[in-house]
Write a protein that holds these residues in place. Sequence first.
Motif, PDB file in Angstrom:
ATOM      1  N   GLY A   1     -51.395 -10.207 -23.755  1.00 16.79           N
ATOM      2  CA  GLY A   1     -52.037 -11.314 -23.399  1.00 16.79           C
ATOM      3  C   GLY A   1     -52.960 -11.835 -24.477  1.00 16.79           C
ATOM      4  O   GLY A   1     -54.024 -12.498 -24.388  1.00 16.79           O
TER       5      GLY A   1
ATOM      6  N   PHE B   1     -54.213 -16.483 -25.487  1.00 20.86           N
ATOM      7  CA  PHE B   1     -55.000 -17.338 -24.572  1.00 20.86           C
ATOM      8  C   PHE B   1     -56.283 -18.024 -25.064  1.00 20.86           C
ATOM      9  O   PHE B   1     -56.665 -17.549 -26.186  1.00 20.86           O
ATOM     10  CB  PHE B   1     -55.568 -15.911 -23.639  1.00 20.86           C
ATOM     11  CG  PHE B   1     -56.435 -16.441 -22.400  1.00 20.86           C
ATOM     12  CD1 PHE B   1     -55.797 -16.874 -21.160  1.00 20.86           C
ATOM     13  CD2 PHE B   1     -57.734 -16.678 -22.483  1.00 20.86           C
ATOM     14  CE1 PHE B   1     -56.511 -17.170 -20.252  1.00 20.86           C
ATOM     15  CE2 PHE B   1     -58.440 -17.217 -21.623  1.00 20.86           C
ATOM     16  CZ  PHE B   1     -57.778 -17.438 -20.422  1.00 20.86           C
ATOM     17  N   PRO B   2     -56.498 -19.219 -24.420  1.00 19.87           N
ATOM     18  CA  PRO B   2     -55.886 -19.757 -23.298  1.00 19.87           C
ATOM     19  C   PRO B   2     -54.448 -20.171 -23.468  1.00 19.87           C
ATOM     20  O   PRO B   2     -54.144 -20.584 -24.773  1.00 19.87           O
ATOM     21  CB  PRO B   2     -56.880 -20.865 -22.891  1.00 19.87           C
ATOM     22  CG  PRO B   2     -57.470 -21.244 -24.074  1.00 19.87           C
ATOM     23  CD  PRO B   2     -57.502 -19.919 -25.080  1.00 19.87           C
ATOM     24  N   PRO B   3     -53.791 -20.590 -22.622  1.00 21.36           N
ATOM     25  CA  PRO B   3     -52.362 -20.977 -22.373  1.00 21.36           C
ATOM     26  C   PRO B   3     -51.948 -22.221 -23.400  1.00 21.36           C
ATOM     27  O   PRO B   3     -51.185 -22.525 -24.174  1.00 21.36           O
ATOM     28  CB  PRO B   3     -52.088 -21.304 -21.007  1.00 21.36           C
ATOM     29  CG  PRO B   3     -52.930 -20.276 -20.323  1.00 21.36           C
ATOM     30  CD  PRO B   3     -54.057 -20.508 -21.021  1.00 21.36           C
TER      31      PRO B   3
END
Length: 247
Positions: free
Chosen positions: A200, A203-205
């Motif tokens: 993860g 981030f952000p996408p």
Amino acid sequence: MTDAAQPAFVLVRPQMGENIGAAARGMLNFGLDAMRLVAPRDGWPNPAARAMASGAGRVLDAAEVSDSTAEAVASCHFVLATTARPRGLTVPVYSPEAAMVEARDRIARGERVAVLFGPERAGLENADIARANAVVSVPVNPDYASLNLAQCVLLMAYEWRRATAEVVPHTVEMAGAVWADQAEVDALAAHYESRLEEAGFFFPPEKAESMKRNLRNLWSRMPLTRADAQILHGVLRQMVRWAGRGR
């Protein structure tokens, strides 16, 4: 190397055998062996010179000894005198680098060149400098311009080497390693990207693509060997295993 292919380094009235030996060592470090001595204070040969020469004894063995500067440079076409102080003489002045380039070019034309170095206590006298065609002035600290005899010889020998041999300005000692090729760097980048994706990190996408691009650029800027890439793969694999055990 023969005298015809190099400048003769002439030590005028050197006082300490140790400095003569250190000068011989410095000369041989840079491929010079044509030493001439003018009236060495403690006579010749000198045991202290040989002890200090540390493997450069052949320079001392071949050294020519003269009673005067005039005799030492009689066979030369162009003579340079090293001095750190202005002497009130009208004479061309060279930097050490320019002097050795000039020496190289003259020797290539078949001329014989000599470089004079003065005694330790006060350097060359005006009578010695007046026999030279040009002066070499070392750009030293004006508040402390005194150079040790052997230091001055070493400096000039180094400039001779720079003028006559190919000197590589920068290189990397590979110690048996080879550089990683683009395929190996790509594989490393993909490995990190995939694991960071799982963690993860991106981030952000909406910033994910620029973050991946910047990360890939980071790998491209790093001068990686194949072994480096393998280590970094191993580091990441071990971190993933460790993280898995902690869950």
